[in-house]
Enzyme design. Sequence first.
Site, mmCIF file in Angstrom:
data_model
loop_
_atom_site.group_PDB
_atom_site.id
_atom_site.type_symbol
_atom_site.label_atom_id
_atom_site.label_comp_id
_atom_site.label_asym_id
_atom_site.label_seq_id
_atom_site.Cartn_x
_atom_site.Cartn_y
_atom_site.Cartn_z
ATOM 1 N N CYS A 129 0.841 -1.187 0.000
ATOM 2 C CA CYS A 129 0.000 0.000 0.000
ATOM 3 C C CYS A 129 0.883 1.245 0.000
ATOM 4 O O CYS A 129 2.093 1.164 0.102
ATOM 5 C CB CYS A 129 -0.902 0.006 1.226
ATOM 6 S SG CYS A 129 -1.852 -1.513 1.437
ATOM 7 N N ARG A 181 1.110 1.644 -6.002
ATOM 8 C CA ARG A 181 1.316 0.749 -4.868
ATOM 9 C C ARG A 181 0.011 0.159 -4.342
ATOM 10 O O ARG A 181 0.031 -0.759 -3.513
ATOM 11 C CB ARG A 181 2.014 1.490 -3.725
ATOM 12 C CG ARG A 181 3.394 1.996 -4.054
ATOM 13 C CD ARG A 181 4.000 2.737 -2.862
ATOM 14 N NE ARG A 181 4.187 1.848 -1.741
ATOM 15 C CZ ARG A 181 5.270 1.114 -1.515
ATOM 16 N NH1 ARG A 181 6.277 1.163 -2.370
ATOM 17 N NH2 ARG A 181 5.363 0.338 -0.471
ATOM 18 N N TRP A 239 -3.927 -1.775 -1.239
ATOM 19 C CA TRP A 239 -3.876 -3.039 -1.969
ATOM 20 C C TRP A 239 -4.142 -4.109 -0.922
ATOM 21 O O TRP A 239 -3.330 -4.356 -0.040
ATOM 22 C CB TRP A 239 -2.509 -3.207 -2.627
ATOM 23 C CG TRP A 239 -2.365 -4.461 -3.400
ATOM 24 C CD1 TRP A 239 -2.842 -4.728 -4.639
ATOM 25 C CD2 TRP A 239 -1.681 -5.647 -2.971
ATOM 26 N NE1 TRP A 239 -2.505 -6.002 -5.015
ATOM 27 C CE2 TRP A 239 -1.794 -6.586 -4.006
ATOM 28 C CE3 TRP A 239 -0.994 -6.008 -1.818
ATOM 29 C CZ2 TRP A 239 -1.245 -7.854 -3.924
ATOM 30 C CZ3 TRP A 239 -0.450 -7.271 -1.719
ATOM 31 C CH2 TRP A 239 -0.577 -8.176 -2.776
ATOM 32 N N ASN A 264 0.818 0.549 6.131
ATOM 33 C CA ASN A 264 1.285 -0.302 5.037
ATOM 34 C C ASN A 264 2.020 -1.473 5.660
ATOM 35 O O ASN A 264 2.915 -1.282 6.474
ATOM 36 C CB ASN A 264 2.220 0.486 4.109
ATOM 37 C CG ASN A 264 2.850 -0.388 3.035
ATOM 38 O OD1 ASN A 264 2.317 -1.428 2.674
ATOM 39 N ND2 ASN A 264 3.999 0.034 2.534
ATOM 40 N N GLY A 265 1.647 -2.700 5.270
ATOM 41 C CA GLY A 265 2.311 -3.879 5.822
ATOM 42 C C GLY A 265 1.293 -4.884 6.327
ATOM 43 O O GLY A 265 0.111 -4.830 5.991
ATOM 44 N N GLU A 274 10.981 -19.882 -18.989
ATOM 45 C CA GLU A 274 10.740 -18.508 -18.552
ATOM 46 C C GLU A 274 11.881 -17.581 -18.974
ATOM 47 O O GLU A 274 11.648 -16.432 -19.383
ATOM 48 C CB GLU A 274 10.550 -18.481 -17.024
ATOM 49 C CG GLU A 274 10.403 -17.095 -16.418
ATOM 50 C CD GLU A 274 9.187 -16.327 -16.909
ATOM 51 O OE1 GLU A 274 9.113 -15.114 -16.638
ATOM 52 O OE2 GLU A 274 8.299 -16.931 -17.567
ATOM 53 N N LYS A 304 11.344 -14.306 -21.334
ATOM 54 C CA LYS A 304 11.752 -12.950 -20.952
ATOM 55 C C LYS A 304 12.568 -12.304 -22.064
ATOM 56 O O LYS A 304 12.368 -11.132 -22.406
ATOM 57 C CB LYS A 304 12.589 -12.983 -19.655
ATOM 58 C CG LYS A 304 11.818 -13.167 -18.383
ATOM 59 C CD LYS A 304 11.002 -11.982 -17.968
ATOM 60 C CE LYS A 304 9.543 -12.070 -18.221
ATOM 61 N NZ LYS A 304 8.755 -13.203 -18.249
ATOM 62 N N GLU A 351 10.409 -11.546 -25.225
ATOM 63 C CA GLU A 351 9.425 -10.489 -24.984
ATOM 64 C C GLU A 351 10.013 -9.091 -25.153
ATOM 65 O O GLU A 351 9.367 -8.216 -25.723
ATOM 66 C CB GLU A 351 8.851 -10.612 -23.564
ATOM 67 C CG GLU A 351 7.805 -11.684 -23.383
ATOM 68 C CD GLU A 351 7.287 -11.734 -21.956
ATOM 69 O OE1 GLU A 351 6.064 -11.840 -21.781
ATOM 70 O OE2 GLU A 351 8.101 -11.664 -21.012
ATOM 71 N N HIS A 396 17.028 -34.986 -29.401
ATOM 72 C CA HIS A 396 15.848 -35.480 -30.115
ATOM 73 C C HIS A 396 15.370 -34.496 -31.180
ATOM 74 O O HIS A 396 14.192 -34.513 -31.544
ATOM 75 C CB HIS A 396 14.730 -35.786 -29.121
ATOM 76 C CG HIS A 396 15.065 -36.887 -28.170
ATOM 77 N ND1 HIS A 396 15.207 -38.201 -28.569
ATOM 78 C CD2 HIS A 396 15.324 -36.869 -26.838
ATOM 79 C CE1 HIS A 396 15.520 -38.949 -27.518
ATOM 80 N NE2 HIS A 396 15.599 -38.159 -26.463
ATOM 81 N N LYS A 413 -0.058 -5.716 -20.595
ATOM 82 C CA LYS A 413 0.165 -6.257 -19.263
ATOM 83 C C LYS A 413 -0.942 -7.226 -18.850
ATOM 84 O O LYS A 413 -0.698 -8.263 -18.269
ATOM 85 C CB LYS A 413 0.260 -5.116 -18.246
ATOM 86 C CG LYS A 413 0.655 -5.577 -16.856
ATOM 87 C CD LYS A 413 2.055 -6.152 -16.849
ATOM 88 C CE LYS A 413 2.437 -6.763 -15.526
ATOM 89 N NZ LYS A 413 3.704 -7.501 -15.606
#
Length: 608
Positions: free
Chosen positions: A2, A27, A80, A104-105, A484, A488, A491, A507, A603
């Site tokens: 947050c 945030r 958040w 926040n936390g 992955e 990356k 992309e 193979h 996104k």
Amino acid sequence: MCGIVGYIGTKEKKSVILGGLKELEYRGYDSAGLAVMTDNCGCGSDIAYFKAVGKLENLEKKTANFTSKGFGVAIGHTRWATHGKPTEINAHPHFGEYSFVTHNGIIENYKELKEYLEKQGVKFISQTDTEVVVHMFEYLNRSEKDPFIAFEKTIAKLVGSFAILIITKAAPDKIFFAKNAVPLIVGKSDEDEIIFSSSDAPLIGLAKEAIYLEDGMYGVAQMGEVKIYQQKKLITCTPQLLPADKSYAQKEGYRFFMEKEIYEQSQVASETLMGRIKYNKINLEEINSQIFDDIDEIVLCACGTSYHAALAASYLFERIAKIRAKVETASEFRYRDPVLNKNSLFVVISQSGETADTLEALKIAKNAGLKTLAICNVDNSSIVRLAGNVLLTRAGIEKGVASTKAFATQVLTLWMVVLYIAQIRKTIDEETLHSEIKALLHIPQVLNIPDGLHEKIHRMSKHYLHGHGFFFIGRDIFYPLALEGALKLKEISYLHAEGYASGEMKHGPIALVDEGLFTVALLPQNVLYEKTKSNVEEIAARDGYVLTLSPLEFELSDDFIKTSKQNHAMSEFFEMMVALQLLALEISIRLGNDVDMPRNLAKSVTVE
């Protein structure tokens, strides 16, 4: 994750708080609120507060007719959610009889504190952990009759992570503050105004320098003065110059948000684990444990990076929890007319919670009567609302289109689910469980980028701008990591890259190997080292250009990134993950690409 803002001064408080929250909206984005305390009529301090669900613009509309003249104090928050759904009641600031708090936390021991306060007759109205802070403060102030001592004793009772601001009629010209494990900054203007914030940007233009509070610091501020304490001793802190440019501040000095988010992974990993490990056990209070009853199969369904997280987790489900795991590509699953097992737990994974293919797959599973669980980063998203059982990854807003910290927190969250099921099904002994939890808790440290690594990868990246493509190879959990790593790179660099299981090279794919093909080989010490090494030797023998990531020296490498020796394969996984992210970043920057907004990508993929 947050964002909080605080202000002491004579400017229009609402404008200062809303302006600061706008800089922090990245945030938190599911609700927002502010509280302003003034003495406009000379008849004693009065606190006005406003809360709104959704984007910050909803709070702006609610406060359109509100003004606050003269001197006053104010706090604001953009949320958040971690405890309680995004509602006005759960939005900050939270209030008691005469005080307001923003936080926040995560307060890990809030349930114990809440139970104690309820026995003392205190009434709670929200589902949040934060509300205990303001009630504990007012409860202690009954006997102390000194708000600073009451605040100091309140902070001492809290376990977890917190940046806290409190305003109270008991000290109408002050803000009480405390910081532990999450950021909090305080600045002073040339007019003696005091400004608090979770990051640099809200302070720019109001203050020229600021104090970046360290863990364990707390104190009290009033016009022109900030007193900071640590371990009950008054201390002196040296202010630092603030950056002049707000966009620079939002990126905190990094060139791209993606770069910043790579470096944030240690912090968000800690937040992902926070409160979910207690007494050497996995504790997932957010979900109903009955969804794991009578299941004989886990079906993991996702797209893109989330699919790679699912694939990595599938190895852990079978190896540790001893339960069959299948991984489905959501875009294929929804059209395959799948045969579903009623005893399956259907797990969907999405950063945004709005991924169209994954959402439709979830609907199919729900309609078939399967138990469902969502692993997601965005509360109140479509997938979260539909799934019923949800584990939030707590990565915070990820602005870079190419996912980094969201992937890391997805894998961490899935690993916790694996261990939770293993506990329930008793497929893991106490010694092994403790070893796994120790490894889990070590991951935030692993994700700290060691000195020299980024610079080494920057220098190395100039060798990889040409050629006809990349192979990323690995075995076991390092196969999905290879996938992955390749994703990356493609992309954001637009170079051709493919991920392969190392044993599959002979193979077919090895036909492409020559001096113009770059192979990135993941050689962990703890998983099939000799097997993977022999696969890499086959590539080197055919003049392939090899970059190896390993804690053990490999003489056939053309380039080598030495990772640290770890006791657990997942520690090696996360360390290599960071190196692959940095490699993609640096190659892309050298090619002059917009790393944060790569071409043709979005996104949140809300269409087919």
